[in-house]
Scaffold this motif. Sequence first.
Motif, mmCIF file in Angstrom:
data_model
loop_
_atom_site.group_PDB
_atom_site.id
_atom_site.type_symbol
_atom_site.label_atom_id
_atom_site.label_comp_id
_atom_site.label_asym_id
_atom_site.label_seq_id
_atom_site.Cartn_x
_atom_site.Cartn_y
_atom_site.Cartn_z
ATOM 1 N N ALA A 108 0.813 -1.215 0.000
ATOM 2 C CA ALA A 108 0.000 0.000 0.000
ATOM 3 C C ALA A 108 0.851 1.271 0.000
ATOM 4 O O ALA A 108 0.332 2.359 0.271
ATOM 5 N N HIS A 109 2.128 1.169 -0.310
ATOM 6 C CA HIS A 109 2.986 2.353 -0.326
ATOM 7 C C HIS A 109 2.455 3.374 -1.344
ATOM 8 O O HIS A 109 2.051 3.001 -2.453
ATOM 9 N N PRO A 110 2.443 4.658 -1.002
ATOM 10 C CA PRO A 110 1.881 5.678 -1.908
ATOM 11 C C PRO A 110 2.526 5.685 -3.291
ATOM 12 O O PRO A 110 1.841 5.950 -4.287
ATOM 13 N N ALA A 134 3.773 -13.993 10.244
ATOM 14 C CA ALA A 134 2.719 -13.460 11.115
ATOM 15 C C ALA A 134 1.619 -12.812 10.282
ATOM 16 O O ALA A 134 1.885 -12.151 9.284
ATOM 17 N N LEU A 135 0.389 -12.979 10.718
ATOM 18 C CA LEU A 135 -0.748 -12.359 10.052
ATOM 19 C C LEU A 135 -1.321 -11.261 10.929
ATOM 20 O O LEU A 135 -1.319 -11.367 12.157
ATOM 21 N N THR A 136 -1.820 -10.213 10.303
ATOM 22 C CA THR A 136 -2.342 -9.084 11.044
ATOM 23 C C THR A 136 -3.462 -8.425 10.255
ATOM 24 O O THR A 136 -3.536 -8.548 9.029
ATOM 25 N N ALA A 137 -4.333 -7.711 10.972
ATOM 26 C CA ALA A 137 -5.400 -6.968 10.314
ATOM 27 C C ALA A 137 -4.907 -5.624 9.796
ATOM 28 O O ALA A 137 -5.592 -4.954 9.031
ATOM 29 N N ASP A 138 -3.711 -5.206 10.203
ATOM 30 C CA ASP A 138 -3.130 -3.936 9.772
ATOM 31 C C ASP A 138 -1.880 -4.248 8.949
ATOM 32 O O ASP A 138 -0.757 -4.036 9.390
ATOM 33 N N CYS A 139 -2.094 -4.749 7.729
ATOM 34 C CA CYS A 139 -0.992 -5.353 6.986
ATOM 35 C C CYS A 139 -0.361 -4.444 5.938
ATOM 36 O O CYS A 139 0.648 -4.812 5.338
ATOM 37 N N ALA A 140 -0.925 -3.285 5.676
ATOM 38 C CA ALA A 140 -0.384 -2.346 4.689
ATOM 39 C C ALA A 140 -0.279 -2.966 3.301
ATOM 40 O O ALA A 140 0.672 -2.759 2.567
ATOM 41 N N PRO A 185 -8.087 -1.945 0.604
ATOM 42 C CA PRO A 185 -7.155 -2.499 1.590
ATOM 43 C C PRO A 185 -7.463 -3.952 1.901
ATOM 44 O O PRO A 185 -8.629 -4.351 1.981
ATOM 45 N N LEU A 186 -6.411 -4.746 2.032
ATOM 46 C CA LEU A 186 -6.585 -6.121 2.489
ATOM 47 C C LEU A 186 -6.937 -6.090 3.969
ATOM 48 O O LEU A 186 -6.285 -5.398 4.755
#
Length: 261
Positions: free
Chosen positions: A214-216, A240-246, A229-230
Amino acid sequence: MLPHLAKYIPPPAAITGAYVEPFVGGGAVFFGVRPKKAVLADVNTELIDLFKAIRKDPQGVWRTFEAMPEGKDAYHRIRRLRPGELDTMTRAARLLYLNRTCFKGMWRHNGKGEFNIGYGGPSRRWVITASDLANVSRLLRRASLRCSDFEEVINQRQAGDFIFADPPYRPGHRELRNQHYVGRAFTFEDQIRLAAALARAEARGVLWTMTNSAHPDILSLYPNHLAAPLTWGTGAAPGALTADCAEVIITSTRVQNASIL
């Protein structure tokens, strides 16, 4: 992530040409979608050779894989084997063995092109079975397997084809600086090449969906395209998995406007 990605991928019956993955990797999306016809490509020669061997002789790959010894010392002995000096079946089973017993299933080469991930233990090895390889073989018979740069594969696509692209990237960053995959990095110049190739394919009537950072700077390569967004993806720690994954899902304009969404 497959149920979420499925919202952005046409069902197999709606793909009149070929389903195409220019960065197939482990093929999770291909095996989830199960298209009628596919082109699967990657720059990793060993990976494509593994898929070809499983497609041709899944029982042979399984027998060779099953016979490989357990333990850290055995892992390092098998890791030191030179793929180019092995027969097709042993080379394929070696890759499968390393993938199933290395740390978190990661894949990375050093500057000499040598696989260099450490030992992760046997817990993931026996999750797969001979039956799994037989099922994989059956699905791979629908696919053309190619060792190729992504641009060549995308440039050959025509109207009716659908591309799912999952290039190498680090979530939230614009490029990979480390030569982590088959001895090379995926740079921002590669991201520019990818965006240009997809734009040309889209002009020919090809539909596509992509996961990316998601980098600009990467998002700026896809103006007027949907970038969702994923909701769940890889984090900063390996595996590792996360809800804030960029990470984002980007689609061609025609997919964006299609009823599959």
